[in-house]
Design a protein around this motif. Structure first.
Motif, PDB file in Angstrom:
ATOM      1  N   LYS A   1     -17.791  20.587  -7.031  1.00  0.00           N
ATOM      2  CA  LYS A   1     -17.930  20.204  -8.448  1.00  0.00           C
ATOM      3  C   LYS A   1     -19.346  19.732  -8.759  1.00  0.00           C
ATOM      4  CE  LYS A   1     -14.024  17.764  -8.756  1.00  0.00           C
ATOM      5  NZ  LYS A   1     -13.135  16.684  -9.231  1.00  0.00           N
TER       6      LYS A   1
ATOM      7  N   SER B   1     -20.746  10.849  -4.699  1.00  0.00           N
ATOM      8  CA  SER B   1     -19.991  10.620  -5.936  1.00  0.00           C
ATOM      9  C   SER B   1     -18.760   9.756  -5.688  1.00  0.00           C
ATOM     10  CB  SER B   1     -19.584  11.957  -6.554  1.00  0.00           C
ATOM     11  OG  SER B   1     -18.868  12.718  -5.609  1.00  0.00           O
ATOM     12  N   PHE B   2     -18.738   9.086  -4.539  1.00  0.00           N
ATOM     13  CA  PHE B   2     -17.575   8.238  -4.257  1.00  0.00           C
ATOM     14  C   PHE B   2     -17.439   7.146  -5.305  1.00  0.00           C
ATOM     15  CE2 PHE B   2     -15.932   4.215  -2.816  1.00  0.00           C
ATOM     16  CZ  PHE B   2     -14.685   4.570  -2.352  1.00  0.00           C
ATOM     17  N   ASN B   3     -16.205   6.905  -5.718  1.00  0.00           N
ATOM     18  CA  ASN B   3     -15.906   5.786  -6.612  1.00  0.00           C
ATOM     19  C   ASN B   3     -14.582   5.170  -6.232  1.00  0.00           C
ATOM     20  OD1 ASN B   3     -17.761   5.043  -8.668  1.00  0.00           O
ATOM     21  ND2 ASN B   3     -17.520   7.105  -9.538  1.00  0.00           N
TER      22      ASN B   3
ATOM     23  N   MET C   1      -3.724   9.507 -14.536  1.00  0.00           N
ATOM     24  CA  MET C   1      -4.112   8.193 -15.064  1.00  0.00           C
ATOM     25  C   MET C   1      -5.179   7.552 -14.194  1.00  0.00           C
ATOM     26  SD  MET C   1      -0.484   6.694 -16.434  1.00  0.00           S
ATOM     27  CE  MET C   1      -1.130   5.068 -16.741  1.00  0.00           C
ATOM     28  N   ARG C   2      -6.400   8.070 -14.307  1.00  0.00           N
ATOM     29  CA  ARG C   2      -7.477   7.603 -13.431  1.00  0.00           C
ATOM     30  C   ARG C   2      -8.316   6.555 -14.139  1.00  0.00           C
ATOM     31  NH1 ARG C   2     -12.932   9.725 -12.289  1.00  0.00           N
ATOM     32  NH2 ARG C   2     -13.476   9.243 -10.132  1.00  0.00           N
TER      33      ARG C   2
ATOM     34  N   ARG D   1      -6.067  -1.689  -1.292  1.00  0.00           N
ATOM     35  CA  ARG D   1      -4.710  -1.936  -0.769  1.00  0.00           C
ATOM     36  C   ARG D   1      -3.922  -2.786  -1.771  1.00  0.00           C
ATOM     37  NH1 ARG D   1      -7.281   1.362   1.894  1.00  0.00           N
ATOM     38  NH2 ARG D   1      -7.458   1.325   4.175  1.00  0.00           N
TER      39      ARG D   1
ATOM     40  N   LEU E   1      -8.092   6.405   4.251  1.00  0.00           N
ATOM     41  CA  LEU E   1      -8.688   5.701   3.128  1.00  0.00           C
ATOM     42  C   LEU E   1      -9.662   4.618   3.564  1.00  0.00           C
ATOM     43  CD1 LEU E   1      -5.772   4.972   0.699  1.00  0.00           C
ATOM     44  CD2 LEU E   1      -7.975   5.958   0.123  1.00  0.00           C
TER      45      LEU E   1
ATOM     46  N   ILE F   1      -8.271  15.656  -1.093  1.00  0.00           N
ATOM     47  CA  ILE F   1      -8.421  16.155   0.276  1.00  0.00           C
ATOM     48  C   ILE F   1      -7.068  16.689   0.727  1.00  0.00           C
ATOM     49  CG2 ILE F   1     -10.339  14.708   1.021  1.00  0.00           C
ATOM     50  CD1 ILE F   1      -8.254  12.683   2.024  1.00  0.00           C
ATOM     51  N   PHE F   2      -6.970  17.114   1.946  1.00  0.00           N
ATOM     52  CA  PHE F   2      -5.686  17.528   2.527  1.00  0.00           C
ATOM     53  C   PHE F   2      -5.036  18.702   1.797  1.00  0.00           C
ATOM     54  CE2 PHE F   2      -5.045  13.151   4.542  1.00  0.00           C
ATOM     55  CZ  PHE F   2      -5.194  13.632   5.818  1.00  0.00           C
TER      56      PHE F   2
ATOM     57  N   GLN G   1       0.821  -1.207   0.000  1.00  0.00           N
ATOM     58  CA  GLN G   1       0.000   0.000   0.000  1.00  0.00           C
ATOM     59  C   GLN G   1       0.863   1.269   0.000  1.00  0.00           C
ATOM     60  OE1 GLN G   1      -3.069   0.500  -0.394  1.00  0.00           O
ATOM     61  NE2 GLN G   1      -3.527   2.514   0.428  1.00  0.00           N
TER      62      GLN G   1
ATOM     63  N   PHE H   1      -2.326   1.116  -8.950  1.00  0.00           N
ATOM     64  CA  PHE H   1      -2.526   1.368  -7.530  1.00  0.00           C
ATOM     65  C   PHE H   1      -4.012   1.564  -7.288  1.00  0.00           C
ATOM     66  CE2 PHE H   1      -2.057   4.729  -3.964  1.00  0.00           C
ATOM     67  CZ  PHE H   1      -2.193   3.766  -2.988  1.00  0.00           C
TER      68      PHE H   1
ATOM     69  N   GLU I   1     -11.056   3.879  -7.272  1.00  0.00           N
ATOM     70  CA  GLU I   1     -10.222   4.392  -8.351  1.00  0.00           C
ATOM     71  C   GLU I   1      -8.934   3.599  -8.463  1.00  0.00           C
ATOM     72  OE1 GLU I   1     -11.038   9.167  -8.362  1.00  0.00           O
ATOM     73  OE2 GLU I   1     -10.039   8.339  -6.604  1.00  0.00           O
ATOM     74  N   ILE I   2      -8.368   3.654  -9.663  1.00  0.00           N
ATOM     75  CA  ILE I   2      -7.010   3.152  -9.861  1.00  0.00           C
ATOM     76  C   ILE I   2      -6.158   4.325 -10.303  1.00  0.00           C
ATOM     77  CG2 ILE I   2      -5.588   1.813 -11.464  1.00  0.00           C
ATOM     78  CD1 ILE I   2      -7.585  -0.453 -11.186  1.00  0.00           C
ATOM     79  N   ALA I   3      -4.987   4.445  -9.698  1.00  0.00           N
ATOM     80  CA  ALA I   3      -4.057   5.528 -10.035  1.00  0.00           C
ATOM     81  C   ALA I   3      -2.728   4.915 -10.460  1.00  0.00           C
ATOM     82  CB  ALA I   3      -3.853   6.433  -8.831  1.00  0.00           C
TER      83      ALA I   3
ATOM     84  N   TYR J   1       3.440  13.497  -8.102  1.00  0.00           N
ATOM     85  CA  TYR J   1       2.201  13.939  -8.741  1.00  0.00           C
ATOM     86  C   TYR J   1       2.223  15.455  -8.873  1.00  0.00           C
ATOM     87  CZ  TYR J   1      -0.810   9.868  -9.322  1.00  0.00           C
ATOM     88  OH  TYR J   1      -1.393   8.708  -9.775  1.00  0.00           O
TER      89      TYR J   1
ATOM     90  N   ILE K   1      -0.432   7.810   4.397  1.00  0.00           N
ATOM     91  CA  ILE K   1      -1.433   6.858   4.886  1.00  0.00           C
ATOM     92  C   ILE K   1      -2.721   7.015   4.082  1.00  0.00           C
ATOM     93  CG2 ILE K   1      -2.846   6.230   6.880  1.00  0.00           C
ATOM     94  CD1 ILE K   1      -0.397   7.062   8.618  1.00  0.00           C
ATOM     95  N   ALA K   2      -2.996   8.240   3.640  1.00  0.00           N
ATOM     96  CA  ALA K   2      -4.173   8.455   2.806  1.00  0.00           C
ATOM     97  C   ALA K   2      -3.924   8.025   1.364  1.00  0.00           C
ATOM     98  CB  ALA K   2      -4.590   9.923   2.857  1.00  0.00           C
TER      99      ALA K   2
ATOM    100  N   PRO L   1      -5.993   2.213  -4.273  1.00  0.00           N
ATOM    101  CA  PRO L   1      -5.786   2.477  -2.845  1.00  0.00           C
ATOM    102  C   PRO L   1      -6.830   1.833  -1.936  1.00  0.00           C
ATOM    103  CG  PRO L   1      -6.340   4.499  -4.043  1.00  0.00           C
ATOM    104  CD  PRO L   1      -6.075   3.441  -5.063  1.00  0.00           C
ATOM    105  N   HIS L   2      -8.105   1.829  -2.365  1.00  0.00           N
ATOM    106  CA  HIS L   2      -9.138   1.297  -1.483  1.00  0.00           C
ATOM    107  C   HIS L   2      -9.039  -0.213  -1.323  1.00  0.00           C
ATOM    108  CE1 HIS L   2     -10.737   4.991  -3.420  1.00  0.00           C
ATOM    109  NE2 HIS L   2     -10.890   5.315  -2.150  1.00  0.00           N
TER     110      HIS L   2
ATOM    111  N   PHE M   1      -8.123  12.994  -8.826  1.00  0.00           N
ATOM    112  CA  PHE M   1      -8.668  11.820  -8.145  1.00  0.00           C
ATOM    113  C   PHE M   1      -9.574  12.233  -6.985  1.00  0.00           C
ATOM    114  CE2 PHE M   1      -5.011  10.250 -10.312  1.00  0.00           C
ATOM    115  CZ  PHE M   1      -5.354   8.957 -10.687  1.00  0.00           C
ATOM    116  N   ASP M   2     -10.693  11.520  -6.851  1.00  0.00           N
ATOM    117  CA  ASP M   2     -11.547  11.764  -5.683  1.00  0.00           C
ATOM    118  C   ASP M   2     -10.806  11.372  -4.408  1.00  0.00           C
ATOM    119  OD1 ASP M   2     -13.536  12.614  -7.297  1.00  0.00           O
ATOM    120  OD2 ASP M   2     -14.600  10.689  -7.360  1.00  0.00           O
TER     121      ASP M   2
ATOM    122  N   MET N   1     -10.384  10.932   7.468  1.00  0.00           N
ATOM    123  CA  MET N   1      -9.853  11.142   6.138  1.00  0.00           C
ATOM    124  C   MET N   1      -9.091   9.922   5.646  1.00  0.00           C
ATOM    125  SD  MET N   1      -8.419  14.946   5.949  1.00  0.00           S
ATOM    126  CE  MET N   1      -9.372  16.358   6.429  1.00  0.00           C
TER     127      MET N   1
END
Lengths: 628, 384
Positions: free
Chosen positions: B286, B294-296, B312-313, B246, B74, A501-502, A416, B241, B298-300, A490, A483-484, B243-244, A496-497, B72
């Motif tokens: 927005k 509007s949560f989704n 690169m979303r 891991r 993830l 933040i932050f 991660q 990546f 994502e891959i980054a 970048y 951690i987020a 993130p959600h 990105f959604d 905040m």
């Protein structure tokens, strides 16, 4: 032996030194050290400034940067609404050059180059380096590398862009990014020259430490600084050639159509002819240097601060042998942990397991070092000189950045966190800031020996506190970003959604970075002002035991005007019980024989008196002479 | 004019600072002349105090910020993520303890043992018992952490289950391409030599299995069903990546990689869960609606790949089995989308490349393609 030295020193008086031989093509290790230092500091200023530029973008995305146009020209792109924005390619180039400059030009050349050169002959009791000529070449190769790297900043297509790790294919294909064209060529040439410089220096350091120690200066009496420089030089000698070969293969792939790193690539509408290469191979080669490089940067800083912490606590460094042992352990282990940078590169997961085990072992000697530092402070009599402040700062940063290494070295967690700001926070604290603090500590501590004058203390205090607080304010919040999940390198996070933040935290970091950077200007002023107008330095301003303080305030060519002093004891006899009865204050210099300190000698030291009397102490030696 | 004033002001500030510096310096020199101690004791004490005060303030700030930034972090939506997150926070607890203990020692000793007149430092060069203890204790702690990490890593990197849904992801500058196997459950071959402006993934049209492959613009997954990402790149290194989930794995040209995992919450469920958190209830400028709506997933991209690296979303939708089936039913195979004409010509080109006559499909001239097709027609005609 002593006679030969005298003749040698005598010869030097007849040398006619011109400006050219004294300041430019000097073969005197002290001048070469100063050359490395000043060049390194200029690079630090440039490298730091580049980071401020990209911190503006990160902290205040969308901010009008048109005021930078006179400096950056076309890299500030004027938008339809009239605001100036940083070019995304140039952003990556800034990041790349910041990393390259800081890691290699500041913390390798500027730190190791300066202090190895300056302190090795002075602290082991030698007239100069083993080869003054090679030493001079070492600096001028570095200078040449610097010129080429600096020139690359002004190329039409900009400097290198692939990150300081320059992974191919991005760095190999000029179609992939503008910076992968001429910028990358310049980068490779500059780095090749840099490696030559580093090897010339390293061979010299090793040869000097092994062969040119004064009588009595056994390895077990070397100050920890010298141990650190010695081990660093060996690591560099073993690892830099691997980077050179990696770079050479990359040059071949770029210019001569080979396929060491390239395979199955379709770019810009064209299927390339490269097949069979492995992009991972480069990563293995790069990190085979890249990881030891961390210790090449860090060990000298640790050596310097060991010396300073002991001196200013007025105590022997705690666990001298354990300190050496842990440095040796770190040196050996540093060569077998490299693939922890590659846990998710696609290499075999089984390899990942092996490298995780090896990586976490390296935390043990690091922990031992931290504990030893802290115990050295215990029941000391601490004098907070600027050098001491920076040394304590180093220990704190070394711990703060070090503990997160335990997280990152664990491959299950690295999945991660790899390439997120958690990594950025980790290495900026443990390697970047800690080493920088070591470098600053060294400058403040040995400035009197370098220039015969003292730096202004109070400016040093202000510099320290602003930097210490600033560094924490910049890098500590980055753990939250990591951690987020915020990825590094970048240009902006708004796409990105998950990362939208932050924004306030990023602005905060940028403001802190600007303040911290500005605080370095105080140091710059202090440095150059004190060089000419500083208070004249006493012979031994910090009450140190080591040999360099037995030279004249401004040592000439050959370091000691007469015979080189002999060494009779280890360098950490601070606050030795009963030293006052022998006529000493809170330190006994290395040049004082045990024969002259009957009251303070420990039992095993008394045994050496007979040997000293028979084989070492010149007949005309008196206590006064030995102390001076 | 304003600039001139600003410059003058700056010069003035520097001049004042310099004067203060000169004056303070002279005062200090005068003061130091009759100093009895090797240091200026009041300044020395000030540093000692700051070494206690500032870390305390820092610690308070960290505690406050960590509390306020709590929601905040993830959101998590994968099975193995629960194991890695658990291990992460356990490790964090341990290292925070180590961090606190050592830093407290460092700063407390700095304060306690600051220079005091008449107090001598304690000559204490070594203690082997202490050294042995603080070698052994970290070693044991690390061993426990390593073993735990190893167990988790082994599971994460284990062979994917056979029933796993295969999804191919290809990175290129600067986007992701996605491919699902069609009804046959198998992906067709591919080659970088087959890539052109239409066939961006370089799928092999001479391979029967390719015919029903689907190339959707986003990824859809079924909650609770294992997924195998087959990852590749066609130009430089990228890194997938999510993130959600891991999940992270590099996309390397010339070397396919993979990562399998099991999503545990549908997108809708995650939105529902996030709607409880204050930070996600904030209005998104927005959309004008709360952020959670509007949560989704994502891959980054997390390996620097050039100018567009930061953009690169790729959206990942996790849904129920029924929803997924309905979505899949709507997807047309790629070969149908691009049309018979393209497919036929590309087939000819690819065949020629496979025979080794050309390096890549782009090198095959149009005239050759026409000629080949004519020949083929003649052949079939003569066979009849």
């Amino acid at each position: 032996m002593a006679h030969a030295h005298d003749v040698h020193a005598h010869e030097h008086e007849h040398h006619k030194e011109t400006f050219l031989t004294k300041y430019i093509f000097s073969q005197d290790h002290k001048m070469i050290a100063k050359q490395f230092l000043v060049t390194g500091l200029i690079w630090a200023l440039i490298g730091g400034f580049l980071s401020i530029l990209f911190r503006l973008q990160l902290g205040f995305p969308g901010m009008d940067l048109s005021f930078l146009q006179p400096l950056l020209g076309k890299w500030i792109v004027i938008q339809k609404d009239g605001t100036g924005q940083l070019d995304p390619d140039f952003y990556l180039q800034l990041v790349t050059m910041h990393g390259t400059i800081m890691v290699f030009f500041v913390l390798t050349a500027g730190l190791s180059g300066t202090f190895s050169n300056f302190l090795i002959p002075l602290q082991i009791g030698a007239r100069d380096m083993a080869s003054g000529f090679m030493n001079m070449l070492s600096y001028w190769f570095f200078f040449l590398a610097s010129v080429i790297m600096f020139r690359s900043l002004f190329l039409e297509t900009g400097p290198a862009e692939g990150g300081w790790t320059i992974y191919p294919p991005l760095s190999a294909l000029k179609q992939a990014a503008p910076g992968s064209g001429d910028g990358m060529t310049y980068w490779l040439i500059a780095m090749a020259l840099f490696i030559v410089s580093s090897l010339l220096g390293g061979i010299n350091y090793i040869a000097t430490v092994i062969n040119m120690r004064t009588k009595g200066m056994s390895f077990s009496r070397l100050p920890l600084t010298i141990w650190a420089f010695f081990i660093t030089a060996i690591i560099g000698l073993l690892s830099f050639p691997v980077l050179l070969s990696a770079a050479l293969l990359l040059i071949f792939d770029r210019s001569f159509g080979t396929s060491f790193y390239l395979s199955d690539i379709f770019i810009n509408g064209e299927a390339l002819h490269h097949t069979g290469g492995s992009a991972i191979l480069f990563q293995h080669l790069f990190w085979f240097l890249g990881h030891p490089e961390v210790y090449i940067v860090l060990l000298p800083a640790l050596g310097i601060t060991s010396e300073i912490v002991a001196t200013n606590s007025r105590k022997p460094i705690f666990g001298y042998r354990a300190m050496i042992g842990s440095m040796l352990a770190i040196a050996v282990l540093s060569f077998i942990v490299w693939a922890h940078h590659m846990f998710v590169s696609g290499m075999n997961p089984f390899l990942g397991t092996i490298f995780m085990f090896l990586t976490l072992i390296i935390a043990i000697p690091s922990a031992v070092k931290s504990f030893n530092y802290i115990t050295t402070l215990w029941r000391g009599s601490i004098r907070f000189t600027p050098a001491m402040l920076f040394s304590i700062g180093l220990v704190s940063l070394f711990i703060s950045g070090g503990v997160t290494g335990i997280v990152l070295g664990n491959n299950a967690l690295d999945i991660q966190l790899h390439d997120t700001y958690f990594v950025v926070a980790h290495f900026h604290l443990v390697m970047g800031s800690a080493s920088f603090f070591g470098m600053m500590a060294g400058v403040y501590h040995w400035f009197p020996k370098m220039f015969g004058r003292m730096m202004d203390e109070r400016l040093g205090y202000v510099h320290f506190w602003l930097t210490f607080i600033g560094v924490y304010l910049v890098f500590f919040p980055m753990h939250y970003l990591g951690i987020a999940g915020f990825p590094r390198r970048y240009y902006t996070f708004t796409s990105f959604d998950a990362f939208n933040i932050f924004a306030d935290l990023n602005s905060f970091i940028s403001v802190a970075a600007i303040i911290t950077f500005s605080a370095q200007l105080i140091f710059g002023f202090n440095f150059f002002y004190s060089m000419f107008r500083g208070r004249r330095a006493p012979a031994n301003p910090w009450g140190s035991t080591t040999l360099e303080w037995t030279t004249p305030v401004e040592p000439g060519h050959g370091n000691w005007p007469g015979q080189i002093p002999y060494v009779y004891r280890w360098p950490y006899d601070y606050s030795k019980p009963n030293a006052d009865k022998d006529g000493f204050g809170d330190f006994i210099p290395q040049t004082v024989p045990y024969a002259f300190t009957p009251n303070s000698n420990l039992p095993h030291e008394n045994e050496k008196v007979a040997f000293e009397k028979e084989f070492m102490i010149p007949e005309d030696t008196t206590l006064e002479k030995a102390q001076a | 004019m304003l600039k001139l004033i600003l410059i003058l002001a700056a010069v003035l500030v520097v001049a004042i600072a310099f004067t203060i510096f000169r004056v303070a310096r002279l005062v200090a020199i005068a003061k130091n002349k009759d100093r009895k101690d090797p240091v200026d004791v009041s300044t020395n004490n000030l540093h000692a105090t700051l070494f206690v005060l500032l870390p305390l303030i820092g610690a308070a700030a960290v505690v406050w910020y960590t509390n306020s930034a709590d929601d905040m972090y993830l959101p998590l939506a994968s099975e193995h993520g629960e194991a890695t997150d658990g291990l992460f926070w356990t490790t964090m607890a341990i290292i925070i303890a180590m961090f606190v203990v050592t830093n407290v020692g460092l700063f407390a000793f700095s304060y306690m043992y600051r220079y005091k007149r008449g107090q001598k430092a304690h000559f204490y060069p070594h203690n082997n018992t202490l050294e042995a203890i603080w070698t052994a204790v970290p070693a044991i702690i690390l061993l426990v952490l390593v073993l735990n990490g190893w167990l988790v890593w082994r599971k994460v990197m284990s062979e994917p289950p056979k029933e796993a849904q295969v999804v191919e992801i290809m990175g290129h500058q600067f986007a992701w391409k996605v491919r699902y196997p069609g009804k046959d459950g198998e992906l067709g071959n591919y080659s970088f030599r087959f890539m052109d402006a239409t066939n961006e993934m370089g799928v092999d049209l001479t391979d029967k299995r390719t015919e029903d492959d689907i190339l959707p613009p986003e990824i859809h997954l079924v909650k609770g069903k294992p997924v195998l990402f087959k990852i590749r790149s066609r130009d430089v290194i990228h890194s997938v990546f999510a993130p959600h989930f891991r999940l992270k794995m590099d996309a390397v040209p010339g070397m396919p990689t993979q990562f399998w995992f099991t999503p545990t919450k549908t997108t809708a469920e995650m939105r529902q869960e996030l709607s409880q958190l204050p930070n996600w209830q904030r209005i998104d400028p927005k959309t004008g609606k709360p952020r959670y709506e509007s949560f989704n997933y994502e891959i980054a991209c997390t390996e620097v790949c050039g100018r567009g690296h930061f953009g690169m979303r790729l959206v990942v939708v996790v849904e129920t089995e029924e929803e997924f089936k309905a979505w899949l039913a709507k997807q047309q195979p790629w070969t149908q989308l691009v049309g018979e004409d393209y497919v036929q010509k590309a087939r000819v080109r690819q065949a020629l490349v496979k025979e080794g006559k050309y390096h890549s499909v782009n090198d095959v001239e149009d005239a050759v393609v026409m000629q080949e097709m004519e020949n083929a027609q003649k052949q079939t005609a003569s066979l009849k």
